[in-house]
Write an enzyme that holds these catalytic residues in place. Structure first.
Site, PDB file in Angstrom:
ATOM      1  N   GLY A  28      25.952  66.857   8.348  1.00 50.32           N
ATOM      2  CA  GLY A  28      27.270  67.195   8.884  1.00 50.32           C
ATOM      3  C   GLY A  28      27.418  68.702   8.981  1.00 50.32           C
ATOM      4  CB  SER A  88      20.824  68.041   9.508  1.00 52.00           C
ATOM      5  OG  SER A  88      21.587  68.534  10.569  1.00 52.00           O
ATOM      6  CD1 TRP A  89      26.127  69.332   5.244  1.00 56.38           C
ATOM      7  CD2 TRP A  89      26.164  71.530   5.673  1.00 56.38           C
ATOM      8  NE1 TRP A  89      26.865  69.941   4.243  1.00 56.38           N
ATOM      9  CE2 TRP A  89      26.909  71.284   4.488  1.00 56.38           C
ATOM     10  CE3 TRP A  89      26.050  72.832   6.132  1.00 56.38           C
ATOM     11  CZ2 TRP A  89      27.543  72.293   3.778  1.00 56.38           C
ATOM     12  CZ3 TRP A  89      26.675  73.851   5.413  1.00 56.38           C
ATOM     13  CH2 TRP A  89      27.412  73.582   4.253  1.00 56.38           C
ATOM     14  CG  ASP A 110      15.799  69.113  15.255  1.00 54.39           C
ATOM     15  OD1 ASP A 110      16.855  69.062  15.903  1.00 54.39           O
ATOM     16  OD2 ASP A 110      15.755  69.017  14.010  1.00 54.39           O
ATOM     17  CG  HIS A 118      18.439  66.670  14.089  1.00 45.53           C
ATOM     18  ND1 HIS A 118      18.144  67.802  13.358  1.00 45.53           N
ATOM     19  CD2 HIS A 118      19.613  66.201  13.585  1.00 45.53           C
ATOM     20  CE1 HIS A 118      19.090  68.015  12.462  1.00 45.53           C
ATOM     21  NE2 HIS A 118      19.983  67.058  12.569  1.00 45.53           N
TER      22      HIS A 118
END
Length: 315
Positions: free
Chosen positions: A43, A110-111, A266, A294
Site C-alpha cells: 500500500g 512494495s510499500w 515491474d 510487480h
C-alpha cells in the site's frame, strides 16, 4: 517452481491499541515455537489477506501479520490522522513487545519493503533477517513515474481511466488533484477517486494483467483506505527527512542477512530502485525474475520468496 504452502488459519488473533485514535488487528500463524517473522503488507493501506500466510512453512515459522493503521481490520477505517511511516515503525515495535519476541525476520514487498527498510534502519538490533520484494523507496522520481508520467506510456488504456476523475486543468499535478478529492467531505467524490486510483495500480501490477482486477481493487471498503492512505503518504513524501533517506542509512543494516527479489518488468516499482539498493547493499542476495512484473503472486516471484523463507528458517 515452488508453490505456496497449504492454507492455514491463525492460532491467535488480537487487537493492539497503539494510540488514543488507532487500534490495529494482528494474527499469529504457524508454529508457536517456530522462528518469529513479521509480514509487512503493501500500500500503504492494502491490508493483509489469507494467502500471505502461505509463503512460510507453518512447521518452521511463527508468523505475525497485522493490518497497518487505517486499513484491513484495523480501526478507524481509512483514517489519515496519526498515520505516518514513523507511527507504523512504532507500531511494529509495540507489537513485537506485546508478543514477547526478541528478534524476528522482517518480510515486506512494495510499500512493505519501504516500511521494512525504515523499521530495520531504526531498529537493526531487532532484525534477524530481511526478505524484500518489489523495492520501493518512496522517492519523487518513483512517484512521478507511476502517478504522473512514465507508466502511462506502457498502459495508456488504463491511464485514461485513471485520468477521468481529474479535470484537464488540474492534471499537471495528479497526486495533489487526487488528494483534494480523496479528502473531500463528499463520499461520492472520494469513492470515485479512490476506485480510479486503486484500479490503476491493480491494472498494472502483473506482467499479464488480471481481468478480475477492477472488481478486486474497486471494492468500496478496500479502495477508499488504499487510495486515501497511499496518496496521504505520497504527497507527504513518506514523512522522510531527506529524499534518499533509506539509501543514505543503508550502512546500518548491511550486517543483516537480506534477500531481495525484483520482477524485471515491474511497472509499479521499476527495477531501477532495486538496482540502486543492490549497489548500496552488495551483501544482500539479489535475484531478478526475468518474466515477472510487480505482484507477489506471479510464479517466479512467489517461488523465489518461498525458497527464501525456507532458507531463512534455518539461519
Amino acid at each position: 517452481m515452488r508453490e505456496l504452502y497449504p492454507p492455514i488459519e491463525p492460532y491467535n488473533t488480537g487487537t493492539l491499541k497503539v494510540s488514543e485514535l488507532h487500534t490495529i488487528y494482528y494474527e499469529e500463524c504457524g508454529n508457536p515455537e517456530g522462528k518469529p517473522a513479521v509480514f509487512l503488507h503493501g500500500g500503504p493501506g492494502g491490508g493483509s489477506i489469507p494467502s500471505y500466510r502461505q509463503y512460510f512453512n507453518p512447521e518452521k515459522w511463527r508468523l505475525i501479520l497485522f493490518d497497518q493503521r487505517g486499513c484491513g481490520r484495523s480501526q478507524p477505517h481509512a483514517e489519515l490522522r496519526e498515520n505516518t511511516t514513523w507511527d507504523l515503525v512504532g507500531d511494529i515495535e509495540r507489537l513485537r513487545e506485546r508478543l514477547g519476541i526478541e528478534t524476528w525476520t522482517v518480510f515486506g514487498g512494495s510499500w512493505g519493503s519501504t516500511l521494512a527498510l525504515s523499521y530495520a534502519e531504526t531498529h537493526p538490533e531487532r532484525c534477524a533477517g530481511l526478505i524484500l520484494r518489489g523495492i520501493f523507496m518512496l522517492r519523487q522520481k518513483e512517484l512521478r513515474w507511476f502517478y504522473q508520467e512514465g507508466a502511462s506510456y506502457i498502459f495508456p488504456e488504463a491511464w485514461e481511466d485513471y485520468l477521468k476523475p481529474i479535470p484537464e486543468a488540474e492534471r499537471d499535478d495528479l497526486m495533489q488533484a487526487y488528494y483534494k478529492r480523496l479528502t473531500s467531505p463528499n463520499k461520492r467524490v472520494r469513492l470515485k477517486a479512490a476506485r480510479a486510483w486503486a484500479i490503476w495500480e491493480g491494472s498494472t501490477s502483473k506482467l499479464f494483467p488480471d481481468p478480475n482486477v477492477k472488481k478486486k481493487f474497486g471494492r468500496e471498503g478496500f479502495a477508499e483506505a488504499f487510495a486515501r492512505i497511499e496518496c496521504h503518504y505520497f504527497v507527504n513524501r513518506g514523512f522522510f527527512k531527506s529524499k534518499e533517506q533509506l539509501l543514505e542509512n543503508v550502512d546500518r543494516i548491511r550486517h543483516i542477512p537480506t534477500f531481495i527479489v525484483q520482477g524485471r518488468y515491474d511497472i509499479v516499482c521499476p527495477m531501477q530502485s532495486a538496482w540502486e539498493l543492490h549497489k548500496a547493499f552488495p551483501e544482500a542476495e539479489f535475484v531478478v525474475i526475468p518474466d515477472a512484473g510487480h505482484s507477489v503472486s506471479e510464479s517466479g516471484i512467489l517461488s523465489a520468496l518461498v525458497d527464501a523463507t525456507d532458507k531463512f528458517s534455518k539461519l
